[in-house]
Structure formats: structure tokens, C-alpha cells
Design an enzyme around this catalytic site. Sequence first.
Site, PDB file in Angstrom:
ATOM      1  N   LEU A 238      55.600  54.654 -11.045  1.00 55.97           N
ATOM      2  CA  LEU A 238      54.655  55.723 -10.955  1.00 55.97           C
ATOM      3  C   LEU A 238      54.943  56.894  -9.941  1.00 55.97           C
ATOM      4  CD1 LEU A 238      51.709  56.315 -12.438  1.00 55.97           C
ATOM      5  CD2 LEU A 238      50.808  54.867 -10.514  1.00 55.97           C
TER       6      LEU A 238
ATOM      7  N   VAL B  73      57.879  61.303 -12.885  1.00 58.91           N
ATOM      8  CA  VAL B  73      57.749  61.338 -14.164  1.00 58.91           C
ATOM      9  C   VAL B  73      56.467  60.319 -14.686  1.00 58.91           C
ATOM     10  CG1 VAL B  73      59.062  60.730 -16.333  1.00 58.91           C
ATOM     11  CG2 VAL B  73      60.237  61.665 -14.443  1.00 58.91           C
TER      12      VAL B  73
ATOM     13  N   THR C  76      53.802  59.513 -13.067  1.00 57.12           N
ATOM     14  CA  THR C  76      52.532  60.094 -12.788  1.00 57.12           C
ATOM     15  C   THR C  76      52.271  61.249 -13.711  1.00 57.12           C
ATOM     16  OG1 THR C  76      52.785  59.724 -10.385  1.00 57.12           O
ATOM     17  CG2 THR C  76      51.280  61.136 -11.008  1.00 57.12           C
TER      18      THR C  76
ATOM     19  N   LYS D   2      68.706  58.021 -17.634  1.00 62.29           N
ATOM     20  CA  LYS D   2      70.248  58.334 -18.273  1.00 62.29           C
ATOM     21  C   LYS D   2      71.287  57.596 -17.428  1.00 62.29           C
ATOM     22  CE  LYS D   2      68.938  61.399 -15.120  1.00 62.29           C
ATOM     23  NZ  LYS D   2      67.975  62.460 -14.924  1.00 62.29           N
TER      24      LYS D   2
ATOM     25  N   GLU E 299      64.098  60.216 -25.303  1.00 59.26           N
ATOM     26  CA  GLU E 299      64.274  61.807 -25.103  1.00 59.26           C
ATOM     27  C   GLU E 299      64.421  62.552 -23.758  1.00 59.26           C
ATOM     28  OE1 GLU E 299      63.984  64.003 -28.307  1.00 59.26           O
ATOM     29  OE2 GLU E 299      65.014  64.731 -26.595  1.00 59.26           O
TER      30      GLU E 299
ATOM     31  N   GLY F  24      63.530  71.288  -2.043  1.00 55.85           N
ATOM     32  CA  GLY F  24      63.245  70.230  -2.875  1.00 55.85           C
ATOM     33  C   GLY F  24      64.004  70.365  -4.329  1.00 55.85           C
TER      34      GLY F  24
ATOM     35  N   ASP G  26      75.545  63.248 -12.797  1.00 54.24           N
ATOM     36  CA  ASP G  26      74.644  63.067 -13.537  1.00 54.24           C
ATOM     37  C   ASP G  26      74.884  63.748 -14.818  1.00 54.24           C
ATOM     38  OD1 ASP G  26      71.537  63.292 -13.677  1.00 54.24           O
ATOM     39  OD2 ASP G  26      72.089  65.383 -13.912  1.00 54.24           O
TER      40      ASP G  26
ATOM     41  N   LYS H 213      74.750  62.430 -18.962  1.00 53.76           N
ATOM     42  CA  LYS H 213      74.311  63.012 -19.956  1.00 53.76           C
ATOM     43  C   LYS H 213      74.965  63.447 -21.136  1.00 53.76           C
ATOM     44  CE  LYS H 213      70.740  64.713 -17.016  1.00 53.76           C
ATOM     45  NZ  LYS H 213      70.020  65.722 -15.855  1.00 53.76           N
TER      46      LYS H 213
HETATM   47  P1  NAP Z   1      60.641  58.556  -8.558  1.00 55.44           P
HETATM   48  O1  NAP Z   1      59.617  59.563  -8.231  1.00 55.44           O
HETATM   49  O2  NAP Z   1      61.354  58.015  -7.374  1.00 55.44           O
HETATM   50  O3  NAP Z   1      59.633  57.427  -9.136  1.00 55.44           O
HETATM   51  C1  NAP Z   1      60.090  56.079  -8.998  1.00 55.44           C
HETATM   52  C2  NAP Z   1      58.955  55.075  -9.447  1.00 55.44           C
HETATM   53  O4  NAP Z   1      59.311  53.826  -9.649  1.00 55.44           O
HETATM   54  C3  NAP Z   1      58.054  54.999  -8.200  1.00 55.44           C
HETATM   55  O5  NAP Z   1      56.610  54.936  -8.392  1.00 55.44           O
HETATM   56  C4  NAP Z   1      58.392  53.376  -7.374  1.00 55.44           C
HETATM   57  O6  NAP Z   1      57.212  52.937  -6.934  1.00 55.44           O
HETATM   58  C5  NAP Z   1      59.084  52.622  -8.886  1.00 55.44           C
HETATM   59  N1  NAP Z   1      60.183  51.832  -8.569  1.00 55.44           N
HETATM   60  C6  NAP Z   1      61.521  52.271  -8.232  1.00 55.44           C
HETATM   61  N2  NAP Z   1      61.934  51.138  -8.109  1.00 55.44           N
HETATM   62  C7  NAP Z   1      61.179  50.058  -8.057  1.00 55.44           C
HETATM   63  C8  NAP Z   1      61.014  48.690  -7.863  1.00 55.44           C
HETATM   64  N3  NAP Z   1      62.412  48.071  -7.739  1.00 55.44           N
HETATM   65  N4  NAP Z   1      60.041  47.876  -8.181  1.00 55.44           N
HETATM   66  C9  NAP Z   1      58.916  48.273  -8.517  1.00 55.44           C
HETATM   67  N5  NAP Z   1      58.749  49.776  -8.548  1.00 55.44           N
HETATM   68  C10 NAP Z   1      59.844  50.585  -8.435  1.00 55.44           C
HETATM   69  O7  NAP Z   1      61.447  58.598  -9.847  1.00 55.44           O
HETATM   70  P2  NAP Z   1      61.304  59.722 -10.985  1.00 55.44           P
HETATM   71  O8  NAP Z   1      61.778  61.153 -10.516  1.00 55.44           O
HETATM   72  O9  NAP Z   1      59.895  60.005 -11.535  1.00 55.44           O
HETATM   73  O10 NAP Z   1      62.295  59.355 -11.936  1.00 55.44           O
HETATM   74  C11 NAP Z   1      62.155  58.136 -12.964  1.00 55.44           C
HETATM   75  C12 NAP Z   1      63.202  58.265 -13.899  1.00 55.44           C
HETATM   76  O11 NAP Z   1      63.195  59.599 -14.665  1.00 55.44           O
HETATM   77  C13 NAP Z   1      64.645  58.286 -13.328  1.00 55.44           C
HETATM   78  O12 NAP Z   1      65.491  57.483 -14.303  1.00 55.44           O
HETATM   79  C14 NAP Z   1      65.218  59.779 -13.546  1.00 55.44           C
HETATM   80  O13 NAP Z   1      66.586  59.758 -13.709  1.00 55.44           O
HETATM   81  C15 NAP Z   1      64.404  60.090 -14.700  1.00 55.44           C
HETATM   82  N6  NAP Z   1      64.169  61.522 -14.761  1.00 55.44           N
HETATM   83  C16 NAP Z   1      63.214  62.275 -13.893  1.00 55.44           C
HETATM   84  C17 NAP Z   1      63.227  63.484 -14.062  1.00 55.44           C
HETATM   85  C18 NAP Z   1      62.562  64.376 -12.981  1.00 55.44           C
HETATM   86  O14 NAP Z   1      61.921  65.448 -13.043  1.00 55.44           O
HETATM   87  N7  NAP Z   1      62.081  63.608 -11.963  1.00 55.44           N
HETATM   88  C19 NAP Z   1      63.648  64.183 -15.226  1.00 55.44           C
HETATM   89  C20 NAP Z   1      64.187  63.580 -16.267  1.00 55.44           C
HETATM   90  C21 NAP Z   1      64.578  62.115 -15.960  1.00 55.44           C
HETATM   91  P3  NAP Z   1      56.490  53.385  -5.772  1.00 55.44           P
HETATM   92  O15 NAP Z   1      55.793  54.553  -6.262  1.00 55.44           O
HETATM   93  O16 NAP Z   1      55.630  52.330  -5.167  1.00 55.44           O
HETATM   94  O17 NAP Z   1      57.659  53.924  -4.585  1.00 55.44           O
END
Ligand code: NAP
Length: 445
Positions: free
Chosen positions: A10, A13, A15, A102, A126, A184, A198, A202
Site C-alpha cells: 500500500l 502504486v 494507494t 518489472k 501492464e 524526488g 531498470d 523493461k
Molecule cells: P512503495 O511506495 O515502496 O510501496 C511498497 C509497499 O509494499 C508498501 O506499502 C510496503 O509496506 C509494502 N511492502 C514492501 N515490502 C514488504 C514486505 N516485505 N512485507 C510487507 N509489506 C511490504 O513502492 P511503489 O512505488 O508503490 O512500487 C510498487 C511496485 O510498483 C514496484 O514493483 C515498482 O517497481 C512498481 N512500479 C512503481 C511505479 C511508481 O510510479 N511508483 C510505476 C510503475 C511500477 P509499508 O507501507 O508498511 O512500508
Amino acid sequence: MGVKLGILGLGTVGTGTVQLLQDKTGRHPLLQEIEIYRVGVRSLDKPRAVELPTDVLTTDLEAIVNDPAVDIVVEVMGGLEPARSLILKALSNGKHVVTANKAAIARFGAEIFTTANQAGVYVMLEAAVGGGIPVIQPLKQSLSVNRINTVIGIVNGTTNYILTRMQTEGSNFNDVLADAQRLGYAEADPTADVDGLDAADKIAILASLGFGGRIHLKDIYTEGIRQVSKTDIAYAEKLGFVIKLLAIAKRITSAEENGGTLLRGDAATLSLSPLSVRVHPTLVPKVHPLASINGVYNAILVEGEPIGQVMFFGPGAGAGATASAVTSDILNLVAVLKTNTAVPNPLLACGHQEYCQIAPMAELITRFYARFLTNDQPGVIGKLGTCFGNYGVSLESIVQTGFQGELAEIVVVTHDVREGNFRQALAEIRDFEAIESIPSLLRVL
Ligand code: NAP
């Protein structure tokens, strides 16, 4: 009965996805069918931007993938482990999976898709490439009848942001990186982005879909942008180019094969023609469609037959954009569950068994840009030209561009050349007494 989601993660992505799923008004009617049943996180104490019933949030992610009530697991936690094991467990338990990961797909795609196919469920990804840009389903479905010849992408927003600012401001890589981190746009540890890792993940995924075979990550030549200097960006600009980090997957034509050595050995016996798959900073002609993709935006150019060129452009990251891709995958799976068909849909599945053959970089046919620092001796340009000629490297342009202190600067752009030949010529040129150094060597699209 509603379709129950188990969401792993959460963060950004997760959220965004929950927000989109909770806003059911005026969006797709299938959203009404979805229940956010469990959401797995690391910490229950963290403040969250979305409201969820207290029994939905849990730190027991194993329990989510093992819960018989969960229909679809949405993996948006990232990282390799435990994400890989949780995905595999969910699939073995007969659950469809949506993932944005990815890194996990590029490394463990083979076992993930094999497990999914054995269990008769789907893995949807996707959001794993291009964030909100629809490119995975178009490659799998809308373009599936085409013979894809090239997939070229600007698939990493951080590096595109850095290169765009270096270009517009004339700044150094390190200065822009530090500022991007402050704002950021770059991670505290920028390695995966700036070193091209990265983008390699992809293009492995895109190439696999476009060319119908699996790709070993280790076969992808990967070079990042740390060595790109403001000097080269300025010279490229004068010569009519911009510098972009491109992820390229290209079918090698028979003319290129015959020019090299690829027809030796077992290549000719493989049903998949050899590919060139690589990530590197590239001089892109200003008139090329990818030259105008700036800032954090992503774009993927696909060339196929008979379609010609198709370009996908849009936001490559961010909560809302990525959630759009994740949620569209969820809706596809809800539709599958609702129609309750036992027949696997080949346009949703990924099941390639064979590995693509990737050509070594020495066999690549490409243009090069090279910058030389030389002692200002007469005849250096002539000697360079002769040495290149000896290795079959013909020059499109050679210019003495200026001076750096005592040293003269010479910039060369070649015509198409076999990379191995070009490097042999360079090895000889390095030993010329007049050559002080060769600070840059970049490929030209
Ligand atoms: P993020 O903001 O770091 O969120 C990760 C979430 O996963 C957090 O809620 C975290 O919990 C939870 N989590 C991680 N490891 C965990 C574990 N071992 N046990 C339990 N919960 C765990 O990451 P994100 O940016 O959303 O990215 C998520 C995925 O989407 C990644 O694979 C990323 O490459 C991909 N992605 C992201 C984007 C982007 O724009 N951010 C775009 C495309 C793809 P807590 O909240 O409690 O810390």
C-alpha cells in the site's frame, strides 16, 4: 458474489490503486463487482492516505496468498523477495495475479509464467513497463498478428528527466542528479535507474512479448548515463541530435546476419531469428519521434509488419497513472472470473518456452559518435581517417570542434559499421602518439 482482491503493498502504486477502486462512480461498471478484501503491508502503524476497515490491513502476506477466499492477488510491494515467492504461491493456489514488478518479472518470468500456465491462471503486468501507458496488452493483443521488427523505448523517467535537464540547462550529470534526488525524481540510491538496469528489465519484458521468446537478462548489453557529459550533449545538438537512454530490441535482418558471423553455429537452426537487445545512451536525430520525449515521460516505438510504426507515449510512473494500468488488469481478470470460462484465453496468457538468441554486441551494425582529445599535431585527422578506412569504417562527418587547454577536440560520426570493426580501429587509434584520450563513445540511432 463480489471478486475478492488481496493487495500486497500500500505504497505509491497500492494507494493509487485502492483510491481508483474505491471511486466507483462514473467509472467502469465492473468496479461494482470488486471487494478490497485484504491489503498486506509492512507496518500497521504508518499513516495511510486511504481509509480501509481495520480487518482489511494485515502484515501477514502469506495468509493473503493462501486464503481460499481471495480470487486475485495484486502484487504492488516491489522487490525480488518475498514478492517472487508470494506470486508463485498465489498462482499455485489458483489465483490470478496482477503485478507492477518489472524486476521480478524480468528475472523470474520463466518460472512465474510456467506456474501460471500449469495452474490455469493469468499473470497481468501492464504497469510493469511504461507505468500508465498501455503497451503490454497492445503487444499481446492488438499487435499480435504483426511480425514485430523493432521495439525502441524511453522507458526510464528518471534518466530521461536528467538528460532533458542536462540538455536544456547545459548542466553536469552529477549536479542534475543531486537536484533530481532532492525533488524526488531520483531515488537516494539511483543505481537501477542511472546505470540502465531498470530499462534493461523493461526491454526484456517488451522484447519477450514482441518477439515471442524468453530473454536472459544477462544477455542484454546495459550501459547507463553516468558517462554522458554536457560537452557531448552540446556537440550532439550541433550535429542535429539529442542524447536519450534508449532500450532497444531489434530483429536482425538477414543482410545484417550475412555481414556478420551470425549464420555460423546453431543460429540458423533456431526458429526465432536472432535479436539485438540493449540499453545505452544514444544520439537520436532531432527529427526522430523519440527525440521530443522529454522529462519524466516515457515512449515506446514499435515497428512491425504490416502495421508500420506505432508509438505509445505517456506518464511512465506516478500513483494515478500506474494505478490506471493495475486497475485495467484487475478489470480484465474480473471479466474472466465473471464469464467463468474454463478455456484459457491465449491473448491474456504469456507462455513462451523458447529463449531468443541474442547477438553479441561485436556483431551489431550501428553508427557511432566518438570524441577524441589530441595533441595539436598536423595530419591527425588524416591518420584517423586512414585507420578507420583500414577496418571498413566509413565516416559521415569528422570535425575539429575546438580546444580544451592545449588539446584539440575532434568529433567523428560514422556511417553504419559492425561494432567489432569499429572497436578494433579504436584500439589502434588509442596507441597513436597524437591521441591523448577518447573521452566519449556513443551509438547513433
Ligand atoms: P512503495 O511506495 O515502496 O510501496 C511498497 C509497499 O509494499 C508498501 O506499502 C510496503 O509496506 C509494502 N511492502 C514492501 N515490502 C514488504 C514486505 N516485505 N512485507 C510487507 N509489506 C511490504 O513502492 P511503489 O512505488 O508503490 O512500487 C510498487 C511496485 O510498483 C514496484 O514493483 C515498482 O517497481 C512498481 N512500479 C512503481 C511505479 C511508481 O510510479 N511508483 C510505476 C510503475 C511500477 P509499508 O507501507 O508498511 O512500508
